[in-house]
Design an enzyme around this catalytic site. Structure first.
Site, PDB file in Angstrom:
ATOM      1  N   SER A   5      -5.080  -1.146  -1.652  1.00 22.11           N
ATOM      2  CA  SER A   5      -4.069   0.181  -1.466  1.00 22.11           C
ATOM      3  C   SER A   5      -3.689   0.644  -3.365  1.00 22.11           C
ATOM      4  CB  SER A   5      -2.688   0.265  -1.267  1.00 22.11           C
ATOM      5  OG  SER A   5      -1.634   0.427  -1.448  1.00 22.11           O
ATOM      6  N   TYR A  63       4.399  -5.703  -2.586  1.00 22.71           N
ATOM      7  CA  TYR A  63       2.849  -5.037  -2.173  1.00 22.71           C
ATOM      8  C   TYR A  63       2.003  -4.750  -2.784  1.00 22.71           C
ATOM      9  CZ  TYR A  63       0.395  -1.934   1.045  1.00 22.71           C
ATOM     10  OH  TYR A  63      -1.158  -1.495   1.564  1.00 22.71           O
ATOM     11  N   THR A  74       1.998  -5.601  -6.249  1.00 25.02           N
ATOM     12  CA  THR A  74       1.860  -7.013  -6.867  1.00 25.02           C
ATOM     13  C   THR A  74       0.502  -7.803  -6.131  1.00 25.02           C
ATOM     14  OG1 THR A  74       4.113  -7.269  -7.841  1.00 25.02           O
ATOM     15  CG2 THR A  74       3.047  -9.108  -7.570  1.00 25.02           C
ATOM     16  N   ASN A  88      -8.628  -7.090   5.997  1.00 26.51           N
ATOM     17  CA  ASN A  88      -7.867  -5.470   6.550  1.00 26.51           C
ATOM     18  C   ASN A  88      -6.520  -6.181   7.024  1.00 26.51           C
ATOM     19  OD1 ASN A  88      -6.928  -2.088   7.644  1.00 26.51           O
ATOM     20  ND2 ASN A  88      -6.931  -3.532   9.054  1.00 26.51           N
ATOM     21  N   GLY A  93      -6.512  -7.602  11.454  1.00 22.83           N
ATOM     22  CA  GLY A  93      -5.662  -7.025  11.705  1.00 22.83           C
ATOM     23  C   GLY A  93      -6.094  -5.715  12.326  1.00 22.83           C
TER      24      GLY A  93
END
Length: 251
Positions: free
Chosen positions: A147, A160, A162, A94, A16
């Site tokens: 995150s 997301y 999870t 990432n 990423g």
């Protein structure tokens, strides 16, 4: 202290890496002498970033496209990089996605699978393969970008959350599985003003940050760099299995 974050002679791969936080990471590594492998979905974008890094910093940069949600593509990436360049010193997982949806019942199996594939399955497969190579080479470090959603889940980003919670667990498990020669750590990111933030309501974002973070603001993307360099360097030689919060003091 300066020599500890000198990456000359080290090979670093960031997924990423063509925009957002990943773009700032590869810039920081290249500026400190690393040989950088730029990974993202589109080969053209990877090549452009690799060229810019070489023109700006004069080092070596490689471009490799990869769909991080594909087990086969990730396997090919690890195989190709190892066969052409050798083992990595640093891997930063990432790449990530956070698709939106209208309600919990509107979440399709396709959205669920896609979110977990890119955010969890791909990083696991890449870490397992690269980590095994690092063990054989007697050293290396892996960093997983997580995150705050993983520890503060909400209904509007549940797939997301999870996936990132799974990434947190995977980080600690890999630290044990790949130790003692390979260190594995994670960064729990808060709100960063990357390109995805362009769609946010500015006044609403400011109010939300003031209410939910000790620093009362979202982060500039460059503010990820210090933590990633620390975890990639010998400054963190006794740090593994850790999840470091870079979230402005999320309440």
């Amino acid at each position: 202290m300066d020599s500890a974050v000198d990456f000359h002679g080290r090979r670093v791969m960031v997924t990423g890496a063509t925009r957002g936080l990943g773009r700032h990471m590869v810039e920081a590594f290249a500026a400190r002498g690393a040989e950088v492998i730029v990974v993202s979905r589109k080969q053209e974008a990877c090549e452009q970033v690799a060229r810019e890094l070489q023109e700006t910093h004069g080092g070596i940069a490689h471009a490799h496209s990869c769909h991080m949600g594909s087990w086969e593509a990730v396997t090919d990436l690890a195989t190709d990089v190892h066969s052409s360049l050798g083992p990595l010193d640093v891997l930063v997982n990432n790449a990530g996605i956070s698709p939106t949806y209208d309600s919990l019942t509107s979440i399709s199996e396709e959205l669920w699978d896609k979110t977990l594939d890119v955010n969890l399955k791909g990083p696991f497969r890449l870490s397992a393969l690269v980590g095994a190579e690092m063990v054989s080479a007697r050293g290396g470090t892996i960093i997983n970008i997580s995150s705050v959603a993983s520890i503060r889940p909400a209904a509007d980003w549940l797939p997301y959350s999870t996936a990132k919670a799974g990434l947190n667990a995977m980080t600690e498990g890999l630290a044990r599985g790949l130790g003692p020669t390979v260190r594995v750590n994670g960064v729990i990111c808060g709100a960063f003003l990357t390109d995805i933030a362009q769609g946010w309501d500015e006044s609403g974002t400011q109010a939300r940050m003031k209410a939910t973070t000790a620093l009362e603001r979202a982060a500039d993307p460059s503010e990820i760099v210090g933590t990633v360099l620390y975890l990639s360097s010998d400054l963190s030689s006794y740090t593994t299995g850790a999840m470091i919060r870079v979230d402005g003091g999320r309440i």
